[in-house]
Design a protein around this motif. Structure first.
Motif, PDB file in Angstrom:
ATOM      1  N   ALA A 109       0.828  -1.199   0.000  1.00  0.00           N
ATOM      2  CA  ALA A 109       0.000   0.000   0.000  1.00  0.00           C
ATOM      3  C   ALA A 109       0.871   1.260   0.000  1.00  0.00           C
ATOM      4  O   ALA A 109       0.608   2.209  -0.749  1.00  0.00           O
ATOM      5  N   ALA A 110       1.916   1.273   0.814  1.00  0.00           N
ATOM      6  CA  ALA A 110       2.811   2.427   0.872  1.00  0.00           C
ATOM      7  C   ALA A 110       3.547   2.611  -0.454  1.00  0.00           C
ATOM      8  O   ALA A 110       3.699   3.735  -0.948  1.00  0.00           O
ATOM      9  N   ALA A 111       4.000   1.508  -1.044  1.00  0.00           N
ATOM     10  CA  ALA A 111       4.695   1.578  -2.332  1.00  0.00           C
ATOM     11  C   ALA A 111       3.767   2.112  -3.420  1.00  0.00           C
ATOM     12  O   ALA A 111       4.170   2.963  -4.228  1.00  0.00           O
ATOM     13  N   LEU A 112       2.523   1.639  -3.430  1.00  0.00           N
ATOM     14  CA  LEU A 112       1.574   2.120  -4.433  1.00  0.00           C
ATOM     15  C   LEU A 112       1.258   3.597  -4.253  1.00  0.00           C
ATOM     16  O   LEU A 112       1.178   4.346  -5.235  1.00  0.00           O
ATOM     17  N   ARG A 113       1.087   4.049  -3.012  1.00  0.00           N
ATOM     18  CA  ARG A 113       0.862   5.479  -2.766  1.00  0.00           C
ATOM     19  C   ARG A 113       2.019   6.305  -3.320  1.00  0.00           C
ATOM     20  O   ARG A 113       1.819   7.336  -3.959  1.00  0.00           O
ATOM     21  N   SER A 114       3.231   5.837  -3.095  1.00  0.00           N
ATOM     22  CA  SER A 114       4.423   6.532  -3.576  1.00  0.00           C
ATOM     23  C   SER A 114       4.476   6.543  -5.104  1.00  0.00           C
ATOM     24  O   SER A 114       4.784   7.573  -5.717  1.00  0.00           O
ATOM     25  N   SER A 172      -7.607   3.742  -9.652  1.00  0.00           N
ATOM     26  CA  SER A 172      -8.988   3.975 -10.069  1.00  0.00           C
ATOM     27  C   SER A 172      -9.897   3.225  -9.103  1.00  0.00           C
ATOM     28  O   SER A 172      -9.713   2.028  -8.862  1.00  0.00           O
ATOM     29  N   THR A 173     -10.884   3.942  -8.549  1.00  0.00           N
ATOM     30  CA  THR A 173     -11.820   3.329  -7.606  1.00  0.00           C
ATOM     31  C   THR A 173     -13.160   3.135  -8.296  1.00  0.00           C
ATOM     32  O   THR A 173     -13.732   4.079  -8.836  1.00  0.00           O
ATOM     33  N   GLY A 174     -13.647   1.896  -8.276  1.00  0.00           N
ATOM     34  CA  GLY A 174     -14.905   1.561  -8.911  1.00  0.00           C
ATOM     35  C   GLY A 174     -16.093   1.858  -8.015  1.00  0.00           C
ATOM     36  O   GLY A 174     -15.945   2.245  -6.852  1.00  0.00           O
ATOM     37  N   ALA A 175     -17.281   1.656  -8.566  1.00  0.00           N
ATOM     38  CA  ALA A 175     -18.524   1.900  -7.833  1.00  0.00           C
ATOM     39  C   ALA A 175     -18.625   1.016  -6.587  1.00  0.00           C
ATOM     40  O   ALA A 175     -19.272   1.382  -5.608  1.00  0.00           O
ATOM     41  N   ASP A 176     -17.964  -0.134  -6.612  1.00  0.00           N
ATOM     42  CA  ASP A 176     -17.990  -1.050  -5.472  1.00  0.00           C
ATOM     43  C   ASP A 176     -17.002  -0.656  -4.372  1.00  0.00           C
ATOM     44  O   ASP A 176     -16.904  -1.308  -3.340  1.00  0.00           O
ATOM     45  N   GLY A 177     -16.239   0.424  -4.613  1.00  0.00           N
ATOM     46  CA  GLY A 177     -15.273   0.889  -3.624  1.00  0.00           C
ATOM     47  C   GLY A 177     -13.905   0.260  -3.754  1.00  0.00           C
ATOM     48  O   GLY A 177     -12.977   0.636  -3.041  1.00  0.00           O
ATOM     49  N   LEU A 178     -13.735  -0.700  -4.651  1.00  0.00           N
ATOM     50  CA  LEU A 178     -12.450  -1.371  -4.834  1.00  0.00           C
ATOM     51  C   LEU A 178     -11.537  -0.503  -5.682  1.00  0.00           C
ATOM     52  O   LEU A 178     -11.916  -0.063  -6.774  1.00  0.00           O
ATOM     53  N   THR A 179     -10.341  -0.246  -5.180  1.00  0.00           N
ATOM     54  CA  THR A 179      -9.352   0.521  -5.925  1.00  0.00           C
ATOM     55  C   THR A 179      -8.411  -0.448  -6.623  1.00  0.00           C
ATOM     56  O   THR A 179      -7.909  -1.391  -6.009  1.00  0.00           O
ATOM     57  N   VAL A 180      -8.194  -0.203  -7.916  1.00  0.00           N
ATOM     58  CA  VAL A 180      -7.244  -1.007  -8.698  1.00  0.00           C
ATOM     59  C   VAL A 180      -6.162  -0.091  -9.217  1.00  0.00           C
ATOM     60  O   VAL A 180      -6.348   1.130  -9.358  1.00  0.00           O
ATOM     61  N   TYR A 181      -5.006  -0.667  -9.499  1.00  0.00           N
ATOM     62  CA  TYR A 181      -3.835   0.095  -9.918  1.00  0.00           C
ATOM     63  C   TYR A 181      -3.329  -0.427 -11.251  1.00  0.00           C
ATOM     64  O   TYR A 181      -3.446  -1.616 -11.556  1.00  0.00           O
ATOM     65  N   ARG A 182      -2.762   0.507 -12.049  1.00  0.00           N
ATOM     66  CA  ARG A 182      -2.151   0.114 -13.321  1.00  0.00           C
ATOM     67  C   ARG A 182      -1.043   1.111 -13.634  1.00  0.00           C
ATOM     68  O   ARG A 182      -0.991   2.210 -13.071  1.00  0.00           O
ATOM     69  N   SER A 183      -0.223   0.728 -14.575  1.00  0.00           N
ATOM     70  CA  SER A 183       0.874   1.590 -15.009  1.00  0.00           C
ATOM     71  C   SER A 183       0.332   2.879 -15.581  1.00  0.00           C
ATOM     72  O   SER A 183      -0.657   2.884 -16.316  1.00  0.00           O
ATOM     73  N   ALA A 184       0.986   3.973 -15.284  1.00  0.00           N
ATOM     74  CA  ALA A 184       0.617   5.254 -15.861  1.00  0.00           C
ATOM     75  C   ALA A 184       1.181   5.381 -17.278  1.00  0.00           C
ATOM     76  O   ALA A 184       0.719   6.218 -18.041  1.00  0.00           O
ATOM     77  N   GLN A 185       2.146   4.543 -17.615  1.00  0.00           N
ATOM     78  CA  GLN A 185       2.763   4.564 -18.942  1.00  0.00           C
ATOM     79  C   GLN A 185       2.181   3.433 -19.793  1.00  0.00           C
ATOM     80  O   GLN A 185       2.775   2.383 -19.953  1.00  0.00           O
ATOM     81  N   ARG A 186       0.997   3.662 -20.335  1.00  0.00           N
ATOM     82  CA  ARG A 186       0.351   2.650 -21.179  1.00  0.00           C
ATOM     83  C   ARG A 186       0.414   3.041 -22.604  1.00  0.00           C
ATOM     84  O   ARG A 186       0.467   4.097 -23.046  1.00  0.00           O
ATOM     85  N   ALA A 194       4.188   9.775  -7.613  1.00  0.00           N
ATOM     86  CA  ALA A 194       5.268  10.059  -8.557  1.00  0.00           C
ATOM     87  C   ALA A 194       4.795   9.994 -10.008  1.00  0.00           C
ATOM     88  O   ALA A 194       5.582  10.237 -10.925  1.00  0.00           O
ATOM     89  N   GLY A 195       3.524   9.644 -10.220  1.00  0.00           N
ATOM     90  CA  GLY A 195       2.994   9.567 -11.574  1.00  0.00           C
ATOM     91  C   GLY A 195       3.368   8.308 -12.330  1.00  0.00           C
ATOM     92  O   GLY A 195       3.187   8.226 -13.539  1.00  0.00           O
ATOM     93  N   ARG A 196       3.890   7.294 -11.627  1.00  0.00           N
ATOM     94  CA  ARG A 196       4.306   6.037 -12.272  1.00  0.00           C
ATOM     95  C   ARG A 196       3.167   5.027 -12.365  1.00  0.00           C
ATOM     96  O   ARG A 196       3.175   4.148 -13.210  1.00  0.00           O
ATOM     97  N   MET A 197       2.204   5.135 -11.442  1.00  0.00           N
ATOM     98  CA  MET A 197       1.032   4.258 -11.410  1.00  0.00           C
ATOM     99  C   MET A 197      -0.210   5.136 -11.329  1.00  0.00           C
ATOM    100  O   MET A 197      -0.145   6.273 -10.893  1.00  0.00           O
ATOM    101  N   GLU A 198      -1.339   4.568 -11.770  1.00  0.00           N
ATOM    102  CA  GLU A 198      -2.630   5.229 -11.656  1.00  0.00           C
ATOM    103  C   GLU A 198      -3.539   4.381 -10.787  1.00  0.00           C
ATOM    104  O   GLU A 198      -3.484   3.148 -10.848  1.00  0.00           O
TER     105      GLU A 198
END
Length: 79
Positions: free
Chosen positions: A50-55, A65-79, A59-63
């Motif tokens: 969680a701390a690594a993902l926040r960082s 996105s929180t869905g309607a169900d409240g679940l947050t998912v992460y993906r590369s910002a460089q797609r 830093a703009g390296r990951m994005e």
């Protein structure tokens, strides 16, 4: 020998963090190995992830996105 001492210290620290979070916990060596250590290490890893993902998001390296169900998912910002 030094490795055994470091491992013992690491296990002792993990056990203490577990019983701090679960003060009524009581188990055998097998139960401590199978449940306490595995669970505490999973929680420690989750906190580190969680701390690594926040960082990475900051830093703009990951994005994130929180869905309607409240679940947050992460993906590369460089797609």
């Amino acid at each position: 020998m030094r490795t055994d001492s470091l491992l013992t210290h690491d296990v002792a620290d993990t056990i203490l963090r577990y019983v701090t979070a679960h003060p009524d916990a009581c188990d055998s060596i097998e139960g401590i190995c199978d449940w306490w250590l595995a669970r505490q290490r999973r929680d420690d890893t989750r906190n580190a992830v969680a701390a690594a993902l926040r960082s990475l998001v900051a830093a703009g390296r990951m994005e994130a996105s929180t869905g309607a169900d409240g679940l947050t998912v992460y993906r590369s910002a460089q797609r």
